[in-house]
Motif scaffolding. Sequence first.
Motif, PDB file in Angstrom:
ATOM      1  N   ALA A  31       1.569  -1.362   0.175  1.00 54.23           N
ATOM      2  CA  ALA A  31      -0.011   0.394  -0.113  1.00 54.23           C
ATOM      3  C   ALA A  31       0.866   1.149   0.041  1.00 54.23           C
ATOM      4  O   ALA A  31       0.081   2.795  -0.323  1.00 54.23           O
ATOM      5  CB  ALA A  31      -0.725   0.220   0.749  1.00 54.23           C
ATOM      6  N   MET A  32       2.066   0.860   0.044  1.00 60.90           N
ATOM      7  CA  MET A  32       3.307   2.665   0.170  1.00 60.90           C
ATOM      8  C   MET A  32       3.370   2.813  -1.085  1.00 60.90           C
ATOM      9  O   MET A  32       3.593   2.273  -2.656  1.00 60.90           O
ATOM     10  CB  MET A  32       4.662   2.519   1.150  1.00 60.90           C
ATOM     11  CG  MET A  32       4.461   1.677   2.490  1.00 60.90           C
ATOM     12  SD  MET A  32       6.014   0.970   2.799  1.00 60.90           S
ATOM     13  CE  MET A  32       6.915   2.702   3.018  1.00 60.90           C
ATOM     14  N   GLU A  33       3.071   4.299  -1.218  1.00 60.75           N
ATOM     15  CA  GLU A  33       3.456   4.729  -2.812  1.00 60.75           C
ATOM     16  C   GLU A  33       4.671   6.196  -2.612  1.00 60.75           C
ATOM     17  O   GLU A  33       4.698   7.066  -1.582  1.00 60.75           O
ATOM     18  CB  GLU A  33       2.531   5.371  -3.505  1.00 60.75           C
ATOM     19  CG  GLU A  33       1.307   4.487  -3.621  1.00 60.75           C
ATOM     20  CD  GLU A  33      -0.062   4.988  -4.574  1.00 60.75           C
ATOM     21  OE1 GLU A  33      -0.416   5.839  -4.670  1.00 60.75           O
ATOM     22  OE2 GLU A  33      -0.244   3.881  -4.474  1.00 60.75           O
ATOM     23  N   PRO A  34       5.509   6.077  -3.764  1.00 63.14           N
ATOM     24  CA  PRO A  34       6.427   7.396  -3.027  1.00 63.14           C
ATOM     25  C   PRO A  34       5.811   8.839  -3.164  1.00 63.14           C
ATOM     26  O   PRO A  34       4.606   8.814  -3.611  1.00 63.14           O
ATOM     27  CB  PRO A  34       7.215   7.584  -4.164  1.00 63.14           C
ATOM     28  CG  PRO A  34       6.229   6.918  -5.467  1.00 63.14           C
ATOM     29  CD  PRO A  34       5.528   5.745  -4.485  1.00 63.14           C
ATOM     30  N   ARG A  35       6.377   9.544  -2.283  1.00 64.34           N
ATOM     31  CA  ARG A  35       5.248  10.398  -2.597  1.00 64.34           C
ATOM     32  C   ARG A  35       6.099  11.238  -4.200  1.00 64.34           C
ATOM     33  O   ARG A  35       6.511  11.243  -4.823  1.00 64.34           O
ATOM     34  CB  ARG A  35       6.402  12.063  -1.419  1.00 64.34           C
ATOM     35  CG  ARG A  35       6.229  11.515  -0.238  1.00 64.34           C
ATOM     36  CD  ARG A  35       6.759  12.352   0.830  1.00 64.34           C
ATOM     37  NE  ARG A  35       7.990  12.231   0.817  1.00 64.34           N
ATOM     38  CZ  ARG A  35       9.037  13.699   1.271  1.00 64.34           C
ATOM     39  NH1 ARG A  35       8.155  14.376   2.514  1.00 64.34           N
ATOM     40  NH2 ARG A  35      10.546  13.614   0.391  1.00 64.34           N
TER      41      ARG A  35
END
Length: 342
Positions: A31-35
């Motif tokens: 669920a993590m995505e880069p800014r």
Amino acid sequence: MNQGPDDLSSTGEFDSDELALRRLLHQAVQAMEPRDGTLDHLRKAVPARRARKRQAVVGMAAAALFFGTAIPAVVHVSSTGTSANTSNAGHTSQMQGGAGQGKQEDGGESTSGGSAGKTEDKGKGGTKGEDKGKTAGASTGAGSGTDPSATTSTSAPVCTAAQLGTPTASTAVPDASGTVYGTFHITNGSTAACTVTGPGIVTTSAQGAADGSKIGTQRHASGDAASAGLPDPSQEVSQLVLQPGSSYDVKFAWVPSETCPTSEPSTDPSPDPSTSPDTSTSEGSSTGGDTGTSTQLLTEGGTLDGSVLVTNTAEGGGPSVSTTVSNACAGVVYSTGVLPSA
């Protein structure tokens, strides 16, 4: 082509526990995505980092080159400065230490100021003593074996003929070679000191059978024909202060080159009445033995009498003193400079 967890399990590269852990990790970060802007940031940061690394490498190379050329020069200068400072410091320490030690031996004090003062006073006293010794040597003419150069001085006016009074002269008997040595003795007869600046002039005058053209004068030098009896020129002085009653000498030597000539035997045509034979008889007549001739006598020859008058005239025109060398007809007079009288 990306492989999923199921595909990896089919390869047989991981066992069941590793696959389970891998699935958990994938699920945790799924669920993590880069800014926003992260990719642009990476695109700029990576080249900048590489540029900084290149600059650092270049700077290190330049620094290494600088140290490689500058350090030897710095070491050389530092070594020279340290050596000079150490020498000066050692010299200063030796002076201070020597002064302090001398003071401690005398009274136990060790202050450098007092020691330096004592040393300086002693040095001044030594200098005064040395100057006094030089002056005394000059006054007495250095007759006690001192260095003749210490007798020179210009502290008194030049001696005049009146101050030098009446000098004397003497000669000795000829030696085996016929050389005759003599001395002119000049004294300051005044009540004031004066300075002798030279030996004056030595002249000769032929007397009797002496030949003036064969008589000369010459200044004495080491190794000349008069060296056996005249002092070495190193004992002479260029100037000498004469105190009242003090004297100086000028020595000379007559070295003959020829003996005096001899006279030739001569005939005397005149008869001697006391030795002429008596040819007359008691009656006044002749006995016939008178032939009309008279006896001629011979005069024996001998050495002609000749001598040389040697004169010294003091510097400045006077006074003058002379002495005669007998049985001298040809030769050279060697004379010295000023010699302090013993």
